[in-house]
Design a protein around this motif. Structure first.
Motif, PDB file in Angstrom:
ATOM      1  N   TRP A 123      -4.571   4.759   3.514  1.00 35.16           N
ATOM      2  CA  TRP A 123      -3.688   3.976   2.655  1.00 35.16           C
ATOM      3  C   TRP A 123      -4.414   3.584   1.374  1.00 35.16           C
ATOM      4  O   TRP A 123      -5.589   3.209   1.398  1.00 35.16           O
ATOM      5  CB  TRP A 123      -3.210   2.723   3.384  1.00 35.16           C
ATOM      6  CG  TRP A 123      -2.243   2.997   4.493  1.00 35.16           C
ATOM      7  CD1 TRP A 123      -2.524   3.101   5.818  1.00 35.16           C
ATOM      8  CD2 TRP A 123      -0.835   3.208   4.357  1.00 35.16           C
ATOM      9  NE1 TRP A 123      -1.386   3.363   6.535  1.00 35.16           N
ATOM     10  CE2 TRP A 123      -0.321   3.432   5.660  1.00 35.16           C
ATOM     11  CE3 TRP A 123       0.043   3.231   3.285  1.00 35.16           C
ATOM     12  CZ2 TRP A 123       1.020   3.668   5.907  1.00 35.16           C
ATOM     13  CZ3 TRP A 123       1.388   3.467   3.521  1.00 35.16           C
ATOM     14  CH2 TRP A 123       1.866   3.683   4.809  1.00 35.16           C
ATOM     15  N   GLN A 141       0.844  -1.193   0.000  1.00 36.68           N
ATOM     16  CA  GLN A 141       0.000   0.000   0.000  1.00 36.68           C
ATOM     17  C   GLN A 141       0.880   1.245   0.000  1.00 36.68           C
ATOM     18  O   GLN A 141       2.085   1.169   0.291  1.00 36.68           O
ATOM     19  CB  GLN A 141      -0.928   0.015   1.229  1.00 36.68           C
ATOM     20  CG  GLN A 141      -1.935  -1.120   1.272  1.00 36.68           C
ATOM     21  CD  GLN A 141      -2.768  -1.106   2.539  1.00 36.68           C
ATOM     22  OE1 GLN A 141      -2.415  -0.469   3.536  1.00 36.68           O
ATOM     23  NE2 GLN A 141      -3.897  -1.816   2.514  1.00 36.68           N
ATOM     24  N   TYR A 142       0.262   2.384  -0.315  1.00 38.02           N
ATOM     25  CA  TYR A 142       1.002   3.649  -0.283  1.00 38.02           C
ATOM     26  C   TYR A 142       0.034   4.784   0.030  1.00 38.02           C
ATOM     27  O   TYR A 142      -1.185   4.650  -0.127  1.00 38.02           O
ATOM     28  CB  TYR A 142       1.705   3.906  -1.620  1.00 38.02           C
ATOM     29  CG  TYR A 142       0.795   4.381  -2.724  1.00 38.02           C
ATOM     30  CD1 TYR A 142       0.752   5.727  -3.098  1.00 38.02           C
ATOM     31  CD2 TYR A 142      -0.038   3.493  -3.403  1.00 38.02           C
ATOM     32  CE1 TYR A 142      -0.086   6.165  -4.108  1.00 38.02           C
ATOM     33  CE2 TYR A 142      -0.870   3.922  -4.413  1.00 38.02           C
ATOM     34  CZ  TYR A 142      -0.893   5.255  -4.769  1.00 38.02           C
ATOM     35  OH  TYR A 142      -1.730   5.691  -5.766  1.00 38.02           O
ATOM     36  N   GLU A 151       7.384  -0.099   6.645  1.00 35.35           N
ATOM     37  CA  GLU A 151       7.099   1.166   5.973  1.00 35.35           C
ATOM     38  C   GLU A 151       8.400   1.834   5.528  1.00 35.35           C
ATOM     39  O   GLU A 151       9.405   1.804   6.249  1.00 35.35           O
ATOM     40  CB  GLU A 151       6.318   2.100   6.897  1.00 35.35           C
ATOM     41  CG  GLU A 151       4.958   1.554   7.309  1.00 35.35           C
ATOM     42  CD  GLU A 151       4.170   2.547   8.143  1.00 35.35           C
ATOM     43  OE1 GLU A 151       4.662   3.683   8.331  1.00 35.35           O
ATOM     44  OE2 GLU A 151       3.071   2.191   8.610  1.00 35.35           O
ATOM     45  N   TRP A 187       3.775  -6.220   3.421  1.00 32.83           N
ATOM     46  CA  TRP A 187       3.845  -7.297   4.405  1.00 32.83           C
ATOM     47  C   TRP A 187       3.453  -8.619   3.744  1.00 32.83           C
ATOM     48  O   TRP A 187       2.880  -8.644   2.649  1.00 32.83           O
ATOM     49  CB  TRP A 187       2.934  -7.013   5.601  1.00 32.83           C
ATOM     50  CG  TRP A 187       1.463  -7.009   5.285  1.00 32.83           C
ATOM     51  CD1 TRP A 187       0.609  -8.072   5.287  1.00 32.83           C
ATOM     52  CD2 TRP A 187       0.680  -5.875   4.904  1.00 32.83           C
ATOM     53  NE1 TRP A 187      -0.655  -7.683   4.935  1.00 32.83           N
ATOM     54  CE2 TRP A 187      -0.640  -6.333   4.703  1.00 32.83           C
ATOM     55  CE3 TRP A 187       0.958  -4.527   4.724  1.00 32.83           C
ATOM     56  CZ2 TRP A 187      -1.669  -5.478   4.316  1.00 32.83           C
ATOM     57  CZ3 TRP A 187      -0.069  -3.684   4.342  1.00 32.83           C
ATOM     58  CH2 TRP A 187      -1.358  -4.154   4.144  1.00 32.83           C
ATOM     59  N   PRO A 210       3.749  -4.985   8.967  1.00 35.39           N
ATOM     60  CA  PRO A 210       4.181  -4.277   7.760  1.00 35.39           C
ATOM     61  C   PRO A 210       5.481  -3.518   7.985  1.00 35.39           C
ATOM     62  O   PRO A 210       5.813  -3.126   9.108  1.00 35.39           O
ATOM     63  CB  PRO A 210       3.020  -3.318   7.478  1.00 35.39           C
ATOM     64  CG  PRO A 210       2.405  -3.077   8.813  1.00 35.39           C
ATOM     65  CD  PRO A 210       2.580  -4.341   9.598  1.00 35.39           C
ATOM     66  N   TRP A 259       4.596   7.482   1.540  1.00 33.23           N
ATOM     67  CA  TRP A 259       4.887   6.351   2.408  1.00 33.23           C
ATOM     68  C   TRP A 259       4.467   5.071   1.695  1.00 33.23           C
ATOM     69  O   TRP A 259       3.373   4.990   1.141  1.00 33.23           O
ATOM     70  CB  TRP A 259       4.142   6.468   3.738  1.00 33.23           C
ATOM     71  CG  TRP A 259       4.780   7.386   4.733  1.00 33.23           C
ATOM     72  CD1 TRP A 259       4.377   8.638   5.080  1.00 33.23           C
ATOM     73  CD2 TRP A 259       5.940   7.112   5.520  1.00 33.23           C
ATOM     74  NE1 TRP A 259       5.206   9.180   6.025  1.00 33.23           N
ATOM     75  CE2 TRP A 259       6.190   8.251   6.319  1.00 33.23           C
ATOM     76  CE3 TRP A 259       6.810   6.027   5.628  1.00 33.23           C
ATOM     77  CZ2 TRP A 259       7.253   8.331   7.209  1.00 33.23           C
ATOM     78  CZ3 TRP A 259       7.868   6.103   6.517  1.00 33.23           C
ATOM     79  CH2 TRP A 259       8.082   7.240   7.295  1.00 33.23           C
ATOM     80  N   PHE A 260       5.332   4.070   1.736  1.00 28.37           N
ATOM     81  CA  PHE A 260       5.040   2.762   1.155  1.00 28.37           C
ATOM     82  C   PHE A 260       5.185   1.714   2.254  1.00 28.37           C
ATOM     83  O   PHE A 260       6.091   1.805   3.094  1.00 28.37           O
ATOM     84  CB  PHE A 260       6.005   2.437   0.010  1.00 28.37           C
ATOM     85  CG  PHE A 260       5.973   3.437  -1.114  1.00 28.37           C
ATOM     86  CD1 PHE A 260       5.121   3.263  -2.189  1.00 28.37           C
ATOM     87  CD2 PHE A 260       6.801   4.553  -1.093  1.00 28.37           C
ATOM     88  CE1 PHE A 260       5.094   4.182  -3.227  1.00 28.37           C
ATOM     89  CE2 PHE A 260       6.782   5.474  -2.122  1.00 28.37           C
ATOM     90  CZ  PHE A 260       5.923   5.292  -3.192  1.00 28.37           C
ATOM     91  N   ARG A 261       4.300   0.712   2.240  1.00 30.15           N
ATOM     92  CA  ARG A 261       4.415  -0.380   3.199  1.00 30.15           C
ATOM     93  C   ARG A 261       4.033  -1.695   2.522  1.00 30.15           C
ATOM     94  O   ARG A 261       3.196  -1.724   1.609  1.00 30.15           O
ATOM     95  CB  ARG A 261       3.545  -0.141   4.427  1.00 30.15           C
ATOM     96  CG  ARG A 261       2.046  -0.212   4.195  1.00 30.15           C
ATOM     97  CD  ARG A 261       1.308  -0.028   5.514  1.00 30.15           C
ATOM     98  NE  ARG A 261      -0.142  -0.165   5.363  1.00 30.15           N
ATOM     99  CZ  ARG A 261      -1.006  -0.093   6.377  1.00 30.15           C
ATOM    100  NH1 ARG A 261      -0.561   0.131   7.603  1.00 30.15           N
ATOM    101  NH2 ARG A 261      -2.298  -0.232   6.171  1.00 30.15           N
TER     102      ARG A 261
END
Length: 244
Positions: A90, A76-77, A133, A121, A131, A117-119
């Motif tokens: 997100w 997600q971002y 980040e 998992w 996750p 922001w990117f995460r």
């Protein structure tokens, strides 16, 4: 415990191993138990983001699966710039369920010179892991800036009357073409009617001079067919004369 069983609470991955149970004050072991701890996948490692102007590439590696095979990955971002003092929700990255064999995913439709922001998992049969980040900033596109300057150069001095005049010229040309097309169609229609009238005028004198011009030929009676004469011959038997 009194019944000889062993109860372990709040165990973690570090608690896995071989456990031995023995009677107190004796050196002989009664039983041995190998404990295997299964959990959600651990955090991914080496998570990096390579951002360009309008897209980014997320890369990662797997440190373990928690004792169960990894089912899929999720990424997600969201924008790092707060809106009204809070960060936006997100946003999912397509596909929502990334193949367990993948180690990267592309992110599209980003803004240039913006922070995100990117995460990402992993998920197994026991659930999703924690996750990881990463913050990244997209690049500034000089080419887009040059195009912007090129298209909007002189916009302040642009005279709208020129644009109106150009539109009028185009519309006038279309009207002239439409009128010419209508004139050609009308001319062809009148010419077709004139040719039909000429054919009728040429046909009338022929009918007057020759009354039988339009009459059909009478049906001729069919001639009777000549009757055929059939001659029969009879083969005489032995001792009989031949008769014709």
């Amino acid at each position: 415990m009194n019944d000889g069983s062993l109860l372990l609470k709040n165990i973690g991955v570090d608690d896995a191993g071989l456990y031995e149970c023995s009677v107190e004050n004796e050196t002989a072991y009664v039983d041995r138990v190998n404990l295997t701890v299964r959990t959600e996948p651990p955090p991914l490692v080496n998570v990096t983001v390579h951002a360009s102007t309008i897209l980014a590439l997320i890369l990662w590696n797997v440190a373990g699966d928690g004792g169960h095979p990894i089912i899929d990955f999720t990424a997600q971002y969201r924008s790092a710039a707060p809106v009204n003092g809070t960060l936006e929700p997100w946003r999912p990255i397509s596909p929502n369920h990334i193949s367990p064999n993948s180690r990267q995913v592309d992110v599209y439709h980003l803004d240039t010179n913006a922070s995100y922001w990117f995460r990402v998992w992993a998920t197994n049969a026991l659930g999703p892991g924690p996750p990881v980040e990463v913050l990244a900033t997209t690049l500034y596109s000089d080419q887009e800036a040059e195009l912007y300057k090129h298209f909007f150069s002189g916009a302040e001095q642009f005279d709208t009357r020129t644009w109106v005049a150009a539109v009028c010229v185009v519309m006038g040309t279309l009207v002239v073409l439409a009128a010419g097309t209508c004139a050609v169609l009308c001319r062809e229609w009148r010419r077709h009617d004139y040719v039909e009238d000429q054919d009728v005028m040429e046909l009338v004198p022929n009918i007057i001079l020759n009354p039988g011009f339009m009459e059909m030929d009478p049906i001729r009676p069919r001639e009777p067919l000549a009757s055929s004469i059939i001659k029969s011959t009879e083969c005489p038997g032995p001792g009989k004369p031949r008769r014709v």
